[in-house]
Design an enzyme around this catalytic site. Structure first.
Site, PDB file in Angstrom:
ATOM      1  N   ILE A  92      42.408   1.667 136.500  1.00 16.93           N
ATOM      2  CA  ILE A  92      41.325   2.477 136.733  1.00 16.93           C
ATOM      3  C   ILE A  92      40.944   2.813 138.132  1.00 16.93           C
ATOM      4  O   ILE A  92      41.173   1.856 138.974  1.00 16.93           O
ATOM      5  CB  ILE A  92      39.988   1.565 136.134  1.00 16.93           C
ATOM      6  CG1 ILE A  92      39.988   1.368 134.635  1.00 16.93           C
ATOM      7  CG2 ILE A  92      38.602   2.595 136.501  1.00 16.93           C
ATOM      8  CD1 ILE A  92      40.433   2.371 133.767  1.00 16.93           C
ATOM      9  N   TYR A 145      46.171 -14.881 135.902  1.00 15.87           N
ATOM     10  CA  TYR A 145      45.315 -13.797 135.786  1.00 15.87           C
ATOM     11  C   TYR A 145      45.541 -13.414 134.401  1.00 15.87           C
ATOM     12  O   TYR A 145      44.515 -13.193 133.211  1.00 15.87           O
ATOM     13  CB  TYR A 145      45.581 -12.484 136.622  1.00 15.87           C
ATOM     14  CG  TYR A 145      44.710 -11.319 136.043  1.00 15.87           C
ATOM     15  CD1 TYR A 145      43.397 -11.216 136.916  1.00 15.87           C
ATOM     16  CD2 TYR A 145      45.108 -10.262 135.256  1.00 15.87           C
ATOM     17  CE1 TYR A 145      42.526 -10.347 136.634  1.00 15.87           C
ATOM     18  CE2 TYR A 145      44.430  -9.056 135.219  1.00 15.87           C
ATOM     19  CZ  TYR A 145      43.122  -8.988 135.401  1.00 15.87           C
ATOM     20  OH  TYR A 145      42.216  -8.120 135.480  1.00 15.87           O
ATOM     21  N   VAL A 200      28.645 -16.449 139.572  1.00 15.62           N
ATOM     22  CA  VAL A 200      29.051 -16.652 138.101  1.00 15.62           C
ATOM     23  C   VAL A 200      30.112 -17.780 137.855  1.00 15.62           C
ATOM     24  O   VAL A 200      30.124 -18.120 136.645  1.00 15.62           O
ATOM     25  CB  VAL A 200      29.751 -15.406 137.469  1.00 15.62           C
ATOM     26  CG1 VAL A 200      29.010 -14.137 137.257  1.00 15.62           C
ATOM     27  CG2 VAL A 200      31.111 -14.892 138.244  1.00 15.62           C
ATOM     28  N   LYS A 258      42.842 -13.355 130.899  1.00 15.65           N
ATOM     29  CA  LYS A 258      42.508 -12.217 130.192  1.00 15.65           C
ATOM     30  C   LYS A 258      42.870 -12.455 128.659  1.00 15.65           C
ATOM     31  O   LYS A 258      42.177 -11.844 127.741  1.00 15.65           O
ATOM     32  CB  LYS A 258      43.180 -10.886 130.904  1.00 15.65           C
ATOM     33  CG  LYS A 258      42.620 -10.606 132.218  1.00 15.65           C
ATOM     34  CD  LYS A 258      40.931 -10.514 132.161  1.00 15.65           C
ATOM     35  CE  LYS A 258      40.325 -10.058 133.239  1.00 15.65           C
ATOM     36  NZ  LYS A 258      38.938  -9.746 133.234  1.00 15.65           N
ATOM     37  N   SER A 279      41.620  -7.137 129.925  1.00 16.95           N
ATOM     38  CA  SER A 279      42.552  -5.971 130.736  1.00 16.95           C
ATOM     39  C   SER A 279      43.809  -5.795 129.884  1.00 16.95           C
ATOM     40  O   SER A 279      44.026  -6.496 128.848  1.00 16.95           O
ATOM     41  CB  SER A 279      43.058  -6.966 132.067  1.00 16.95           C
ATOM     42  OG  SER A 279      44.020  -5.971 132.531  1.00 16.95           O
ATOM     43  N   ALA A 281      46.743 -15.341 131.894  1.00 16.11           N
ATOM     44  CA  ALA A 281      46.127 -16.210 131.172  1.00 16.11           C
ATOM     45  C   ALA A 281      44.686 -16.163 130.738  1.00 16.11           C
ATOM     46  O   ALA A 281      44.159 -16.403 129.771  1.00 16.11           O
ATOM     47  CB  ALA A 281      46.262 -17.615 131.882  1.00 16.11           C
TER      48      ALA A 281
END
Length: 253
Positions: free
Chosen positions: A190, A157, A67, A161, A144, A159
């Site tokens: 989760i 991370y 991706v 999300k 998140s 930033a």
């Protein structure tokens, strides 16, 4: 009758966790799936389970996909159109979890890997799919709880999300005029193999569960149920929304 029957749905990050559970859930609803992941072996297992879950023995498509690669994404979308003929919905689920690092410890490589995987991939997939989508289609993008709440040591991370939410809300305005919806889910803790608490063991899981109103971690299947709803006709007026799926995180019983 399911409102997702025979609708073509792209799922990235489909080989494990939330992506896998959601793929199986959508297969049960009769959707035709275009499943993508960089892990071909695990993706093949997802395909097998989706085939078993499909009500009408739908033919699903799988591709190995990086991706982070614009070329890969554009070719994947071409393959989907050539083999399945349309794109109804897109679940941008691919992402990587963070390592706890202070800003001074973060390398350029770490920054680019995190941003490219969690944010750029969503942008690139959306840009590639939109020309082929019609009114009634939609996107669900994965942010998140850390896209809503800053956390020490997880600056990059967070930033990515936070940015997923901001970009998705802008897209909801742009594409809404075409009848295409864009929504965001923000999962909390989760119970998946990549979850930091799960990786650290039972003691950490129990400590995390104690901070959650329901007193436990969520399951990938519970997230999948929300995604299926956001793709369905029942959510036809839900656009630009951010749905927290966290069991009451920060609100312990």
């Amino acid at each position: 009758m399911s409102t997702l029957k025979e609708q073509v749905i792209i799922v990235t990050g489909a080989s494990s966790g939330i992506g896998k559970a959601t793929s199986i859930r959508l297969a049960k609803e009769g959707a035709v799936l275009a499943l993508a992941d960089i892990n071909e072996k695990s993706l093949a297992l997802t395909l097998q389970q989706c085939a078993q879950a499909s009500n009408d023995n739908q033919k699903h498509l799988t591709r190995r996909l990086d991706v982070c690669s614009t070329t890969d994404i554009e070719q994947f979308v071409k393959d989907v159109m050539a083999e399945l003929g349309s794109i109804t919905h897109v679940f941008n689920c691919a992402g990587i979890n963070p390592t706890t690092l202070e800003i001074s410890q973060i390398s350029d490589d770490y920054w680019h890997k995190m941003v490219d995987t969690n944010l750029k991939s969503m942008f690139t997939m959306t840009r590639a799919c939109l020309p082929h989508m019609k009114s009634g289609g939609s996107f669900v993008n994965v942010s998140s709880v850390l896209g809503l709440h800053p956390t020490e040591g997880l600056g990059v991370y967070c930033a990515t999300k936070y940015a997923v939410i901001g970009m998705s809300k802008c897209l909801a305005l742009e594409t809404g005029r075409r009848g295409i919806r864009v929504n965001v889910i923000c999962p909390g803790p989760i119970n998946t193999p990549t979850n930091n608490s799960v990786r650290e063991g039972k003691e950490r899981v129990d400590a995390t569960a104690a901070t959650i109103g329901l007193g436990r971690l969520g399951t990938a299947e519970e997230v999948a149920d929300v995604v299926a709803f956001l793709f369905s006709e029942q959510s036809r007026y839900v656009n630009g929304s951010v749905v927290e799926i966290n069991g009451g995180m920060g609100m312990p019983a």
